[in-house]
Design a protein around this motif. Structure first.
Motif, PDB file in Angstrom:
ATOM      1  N   HIS A  65      10.939   1.807  -5.402  1.00 34.22           N
ATOM      2  CA  HIS A  65       9.470   1.659  -5.780  1.00 34.22           C
ATOM      3  C   HIS A  65       8.899   2.176  -7.001  1.00 34.22           C
ATOM      4  O   HIS A  65       9.707   2.911  -7.585  1.00 34.22           O
ATOM      5  N   GLU A  72       3.313   3.244  -7.050  1.00 37.42           N
ATOM      6  CA  GLU A  72       2.540   2.912  -5.750  1.00 37.42           C
ATOM      7  C   GLU A  72       1.328   3.683  -5.642  1.00 37.42           C
ATOM      8  O   GLU A  72       0.463   3.162  -5.242  1.00 37.42           O
ATOM      9  N   THR A  73       1.421   4.883  -5.963  1.00 39.57           N
ATOM     10  CA  THR A  73       0.050   5.769  -5.835  1.00 39.57           C
ATOM     11  C   THR A  73      -0.005   6.535  -7.252  1.00 39.57           C
ATOM     12  O   THR A  73       0.461   6.694  -8.081  1.00 39.57           O
ATOM     13  N   HIS A 126       5.431  -2.428  -4.555  1.00 38.14           N
ATOM     14  CA  HIS A 126       3.927  -2.027  -4.508  1.00 38.14           C
ATOM     15  C   HIS A 126       3.406  -2.303  -5.869  1.00 38.14           C
ATOM     16  O   HIS A 126       2.312  -3.211  -6.241  1.00 38.14           O
ATOM     17  N   VAL A 163       0.885  -0.707  -7.509  1.00 37.04           N
ATOM     18  CA  VAL A 163      -0.571  -0.925  -7.264  1.00 37.04           C
ATOM     19  C   VAL A 163      -0.961  -0.272  -8.708  1.00 37.04           C
ATOM     20  O   VAL A 163      -2.243  -0.915  -8.857  1.00 37.04           O
ATOM     21  N   HIS A 180       4.922  -7.366  -3.247  1.00 39.27           N
ATOM     22  CA  HIS A 180       3.489  -6.911  -3.255  1.00 39.27           C
ATOM     23  C   HIS A 180       3.279  -6.791  -1.404  1.00 39.27           C
ATOM     24  O   HIS A 180       3.502  -7.577  -0.686  1.00 39.27           O
ATOM     25  N   CYS A 181       2.882  -5.439  -1.154  1.00 41.27           N
ATOM     26  CA  CYS A 181       2.695  -5.087   0.284  1.00 41.27           C
ATOM     27  C   CYS A 181       1.249  -4.784   0.553  1.00 41.27           C
ATOM     28  O   CYS A 181       0.785  -3.144   0.664  1.00 41.27           O
ATOM     29  N   SER A 241       0.363  -2.425   3.878  1.00 43.45           N
ATOM     30  CA  SER A 241       0.944  -0.908   3.661  1.00 43.45           C
ATOM     31  C   SER A 241       0.090  -0.240   2.648  1.00 43.45           C
ATOM     32  O   SER A 241      -0.291   0.993   3.006  1.00 43.45           O
ATOM     33  N   ASN A 242      -0.105  -0.882   1.659  1.00 43.94           N
ATOM     34  CA  ASN A 242      -1.031  -0.295   0.472  1.00 43.94           C
ATOM     35  C   ASN A 242      -2.372   0.173   1.016  1.00 43.94           C
ATOM     36  O   ASN A 242      -2.983   1.297   0.817  1.00 43.94           O
ATOM     37  N   ALA A 269      -3.149  -3.774  -5.358  1.00 44.56           N
ATOM     38  CA  ALA A 269      -2.309  -3.973  -6.582  1.00 44.56           C
ATOM     39  C   ALA A 269      -3.104  -5.148  -7.364  1.00 44.56           C
ATOM     40  O   ALA A 269      -3.937  -5.981  -6.923  1.00 44.56           O
ATOM     41  N   ASP A 310       6.643  -3.903   3.938  1.00 45.14           N
ATOM     42  CA  ASP A 310       7.042  -2.518   3.989  1.00 45.14           C
ATOM     43  C   ASP A 310       7.545  -1.893   5.165  1.00 45.14           C
ATOM     44  O   ASP A 310       7.501  -2.461   6.352  1.00 45.14           O
TER      45      ASP A 310
END
Length: 453
Positions: A234, A237-238, A271, A273, A292-293, A296-297, A305, A322
């Motif tokens: 991963h 992601e955040t 991810h 993002v 690319h999810c 889920s994101n 993203a 995801d």
């Protein structure tokens, strides 16, 4: 399975290098390979071993490719529904730490059934939780994929950075670095098939910057490259992950991972993002892939993203479902539409086309997984992985463009799904197992797991 499958009278979106499309044409399969594609009827003569399929009112596409998933999470869907990623993980770690071979097998079968019924013929699974008394949960996933007939990239994940050492997962959920490396090497030896027609390949996949040590990342990269397998984790992601990396390493996730040998054409990350222009340029320059999810994101509220920017820069990008605990649908076909709509929500109606969205789910994913020469498009010589979608029903018959029907409309009925030359779904029915039995086993294992927690 029949020696030969001939589909005629279908619209065909080949997703080849020229985006060739055929209004009404044929595809011929012999054994595991596509041998002919073209307009009009096929020029073959059939015998008792030939299956003829009338594709009138249908569009034929490559089988969809899922580049990121966590099958075991099928048993914990719907929990912590309003939490951010870090809080969601903390809430679910105690339950996940109780999984075992039986529960993972049931979860994998549920996840794979949902994928197959949504047109997916190839999937990656990132499994990173290995309870000490859980049995061989990795093998349970591989077995489930073999039983149901999906092409699997099994990513042997890991966590070695527990809470007491500054990581996010509790100490009881992590493994030792020596144990991880030994078990990962054994998984490669037991399950990885490097052959072009492989149904199972293994990747090396430490979980994330906040759950593994720098030593594990560095040594995992060396292990993977010594065995010539791919790397997965991963990344970006955040906002919380970015802050964690700044506080603990003094740099953002991409720079941190780059310094440990984790960018390259043999790497793909889930991810991505929170990527800036420099991150995107570095991914493009090194050929690092992205899963690319979008759903889920959105479910976890982490953001959207920068997909158009990545594609413009030349970053390899595929789609991912995801974990089903952060995308309860568990189906890949809806991610085509989600990717298209979210890109346009950020950058306007020209940000992504229907054909680009379909490419993400097919050739894009094949490239990310290192399978572009084998799957992802409808061309002679490619493996026979394809989907035949009905687009003349009430929800799609008035959409003149069949690719737009797939990308902008509701997921169409799946008249046929072929993986490795084998028909695995027909008329929206899974042929390789009883879906009611799969649902029953998943329900029972979910209840057992939640009761134990």
């Amino acid at each position: 399975m029949p020696d030969r499958i001939v589909v005629e009278n279908a619209a065909i979106a080949t997703v080849d290098a020229h985006d060739t499309e055929i209004d009404s044409g044929h595809v011929v399969v012999e054994g595991r390979r596509i041998v002919a594609v073209g307009p009009g009827p096929a020029t073959v003569t059939g015998d008792a071993s030939t299956r003829w399929v009338d594709g009138t009112g249908h569009v034929l596409t490559p089988g969809l490719v899922n580049t990121h998933h966590h099958f075991y999470q099928w048993l914990t869907r719907g929990l912590a529904p309003d939490a951010i990623l870090f809080d969601w993980l903390v809430a679910l770690y105690p339950t996940w730490s109780r999984i075992d071979e039986d529960s993972v097998h049931a979860a994998a079968r549920g996840s794979i059934a949902a994928l197959l019924l949504s047109g997916c013929t190839t999937t990656a699974d990132h499994h990173y939780v290995f309870p000490r008394d859980g049995g061989d949960v990795f093998a349970a996933t591989v077995r489930a994929a073999s039983e149901l007939g999906v092409r699997l990239h099994a990513a042997r994940g890991s966590m070695d950075l527990g809470e007491s050492a500054g990581g996010l997962p509790p100490d009881y959920a992590v493994e030792s670095i020596d144990g991880i490396l030994a078990a990962t090497a054994q998984a490669i030896e037991d399950h990885h098939d490097p052959a072009p027609e492989a149904m199972t390949r293994v990747a090396v996949a430490p979980c994330s910057p906040f759950s593994v040590t720098s030593d594990l990342l560095r040594e995992s990269a060396a292990l993977a490259r010594s065995h010539r397998v791919r790397l997965h984790t991963h990344g970006s992601e955040t906002a919380e992950e970015e802050q964690y990396c700044l506080e603990h390493f003094g740099m953002r996730p991409t720079d941190y991972l780059d310094g440990l040998g984790w960018l390259g054409a043999d790497v793909w990350m889930a991810h991505c993002v929170h990527m800036n222009d420099a991150d995107i340029e570095r991914f493009a320059a090194t050929g690092t892939g992205v899963a690319h999810c979008p759903s889920s994101n959105a479910r976890l509220g982490v953001g959207i993203a920068p997909l158009p920017e990545m594609l413009t820069a030349g970053v390899p990008v595929g789609l991912g479902v995801d974990g089903a605990a952060s995308n309860e649908s568990g189906r890949l076909a809806p991610e085509v539409r989600a990717a298209l709509l979210f890109a346009r929500a950020r950058r306007g109606p020209s940000a992504l086309t229907s054909r680009q969205a379909l490419r993400l789910a097919t050739m894009g994913g094949a490239s990310v997984l290192g399978r572009a020469e084998e799957i992802g498009s409808i061309e002679p010589g490619k493996l026979a992985d394809f989907a035949v979608w009905r687009v003349d029903g009430v929800e799609h018959s008035s959409i003149g463009d069949p690719v737009a029907a797939l990308a902008l409309g509701a997921p169409p009925a799946l008249s046929m799904l072929v993986c490795n030359g084998r028909v695995v779904v027909e008329d929206d029915v899974l042929l390789t197992s009883d879906v009611e039995a799969i649902a029953r086993a998943a329900r029972e294992q979910s209840r057992r797991l939640l009761d134990a927690s």
